[in-house]
Design an enzyme around this catalytic site. Structure first.
Site, PDB file in Angstrom:
ATOM      1  N   CYS A 140      -5.461   0.621   7.570  1.00 53.04           N
ATOM      2  CA  CYS A 140      -6.858   1.228   7.338  1.00 53.04           C
ATOM      3  C   CYS A 140      -6.482   2.595   8.323  1.00 53.04           C
ATOM      4  O   CYS A 140      -6.664   2.460   9.504  1.00 53.04           O
ATOM      5  CB  CYS A 140      -8.080   0.678   7.487  1.00 53.04           C
ATOM      6  SG  CYS A 140      -9.548   1.639   7.050  1.00 53.04           S
TER       7      CYS A 140
ATOM      8  N   CYS B 132      -9.226   9.060   3.494  1.00 47.54           N
ATOM      9  CA  CYS B 132      -8.597   7.688   3.371  1.00 47.54           C
ATOM     10  C   CYS B 132      -7.170   7.902   3.784  1.00 47.54           C
ATOM     11  O   CYS B 132      -6.259   8.694   3.453  1.00 47.54           O
ATOM     12  CB  CYS B 132      -8.637   7.254   1.734  1.00 47.54           C
ATOM     13  SG  CYS B 132      -7.799   5.771   1.511  1.00 47.54           S
TER      14      CYS B 132
HETATM   15  O1  PYC Z   1      -6.815   3.644   5.091  1.00 47.39           O
HETATM   16  O2  PYC Z   1      -8.459   4.957   5.615  1.00 47.39           O
HETATM   17  C1  PYC Z   1      -7.878   3.814   4.882  1.00 47.39           C
HETATM   18  C2  PYC Z   1      -8.802   3.220   3.986  1.00 47.39           C
HETATM   19  C3  PYC Z   1      -9.991   3.435   3.903  1.00 47.39           C
HETATM   20  C4  PYC Z   1     -10.563   2.318   3.059  1.00 47.39           C
HETATM   21  C5  PYC Z   1      -9.322   1.756   2.683  1.00 47.39           C
HETATM   22  N1  PYC Z   1      -8.252   2.328   3.396  1.00 47.39           N
END
Ligand code: PYC
Length: 333
Positions: A254, A91
């Site tokens: 993300c 993550c």
């Molecule tokens: O930042 O990789 C990330 C992530 C995955 C799910 C929520 N954030």
């Protein structure tokens, strides 16, 4: 006060997305590798994930990370990622949150202007370089695991949406990338319920018809993320809405999704190495990504991404469980 557990945590947010970093109270989970620990944790301790992530101690877009001793000699700390969806192999926003917390609490030796922390994650070694001024973590650049394109320019028949064009890439998790235009929806938070419904329907069909399987990481065999690309996005600056199983949006841009998107653009010849890629979340927060070298994974061409973002500590807490609490592992609503 009665309690059967005292779990210590430092809460943070990375560009809007929470990471509850568990610093004590859960002990050391068994497993020869961090991915073994992750799989064992899923099998034996999912109640702890739900206790810390779901209501009433969390909410339906909650995310966290449990610190562990590393299982490899080249790492400083190990991490098991937990969130409302389950236990991710990697993550990005969570790693930026962990690195910030480790620096700001003094749980690593802090070196200015850059503190390097090597993290043993279930997906592999991830290095975090924290820019530090006066003991404060200003920003974090993580060097992620090999990222690659699983498939390009496919279509899938989705009930209610028809034939949906998509590509699929891995950046620590699998991401289906879909142009928002192609499902007839605007990049507008007032339509978030429709966007989420479309995302869940698309991942459902992909997982039923052609689930992706990681060539080297056990138990990474589904797509629980759909990255809806906003109109006007380019290979240098993209905006997206990240729909995640079982029904929420990433508030951050993300990190693993940005890595997957950069791998896809690289496969298309649209994003060369050492070139900035700005990725904006649904709430307008930003990560800056770069591809720093080529590699391979399981015989496939792959790239190593870096992601730069910021996190802030929001609280320090001890989470308790009264033995008479009627919801000993929380609940989803
Ligand atoms: O930042 O990789 C990330 C992530 C995955 C799910 C929520 N954030």
């Amino acid at each position: 006060m009665r309690t059967s557990r005292i779990i210590s945590a430092v809460d943070s947010h990375t560009e809007g997305m929470p990471t509850r970093v568990v610093t004590g109270g859960l002990g050391v989970f068994p497993g020869a590798t961090m991915n073994d620990k992750r799989l064992g944790f899923i099998a034996e301790h999912d109640d702890l994930r739900r206790l810390l992530m779901t209501e009433p101690r969390g909410h339906n877009a909650m995310s966290g990370a449990i610190l562990q001793p590393p299982t490899r000699p080249d790492a400083d700390w190990g991490v098991i990622y937990i969130e409302v969806s389950g236990c991710l192999p990697m993550c990005g926003h969570g790693t930026i949150g962990v690195a910030t917390v480790l620096v700001e609490t003094g749980m690593v030796e802090v070196v200015e202007p850059v503190t390097t922390i090597r993290l043993d994650t279930p997906a592999g070694l991830v290095t975090a370089r924290v820019a530090v001024t006066d003991g404060h973590a200003d920003s974090v650049t993580i060097e992620n695991v090999p990222s690659y394109t699983d498939r390009l320019d496919r279509t899938i028949e989705v009930p209610g949406l028809g034939e949906v064009p998509y590509s699929l890439a891995f950046g620590g998790n699998f991401y289906a990338m879909v142009d928002l235009d192609s499902v007839g929806l605007p990049f507008d938070r007032s339509r978030k319920d429709d966007i989420l419904r479309a995302g869940l329907a698309i991942m459902d069909r992909i997982n039923a018809e052609a689930p992706p399987v990681h060539p080297t990481i056990d138990g990474v065999n589904h797509c629980h993320h759909v990255e809806f690309i906003a109109p006007g996005s380019t290979a240098q600056h993209s905006r997206h809405a990240m729909a995640i199983h079982p029904g929420w949006f990433d508030r951050s841009p993300c990190g693993t999704g940005t890595s997957a998107r950069m791998a896809e653009l690289w496969s298309r010849g649209q994003l060369p190495l050492n070139t900035d890629f700005v990725n904006e979340s649904f709430i307008g927060s930003r990560f800056v990504g770069r591809l720093v070298r080529e590699t391979e994974i399981g015989g496939r061409p792959a790239v190593i991404p870096t992601i730069t973002g910021r996190a802030w500590v929001t609280g320090i807490g001890q989470y308790l469980l009264d033995p008479t609490d009627p919801f000993p592992s929380g609940f989803e609503f």
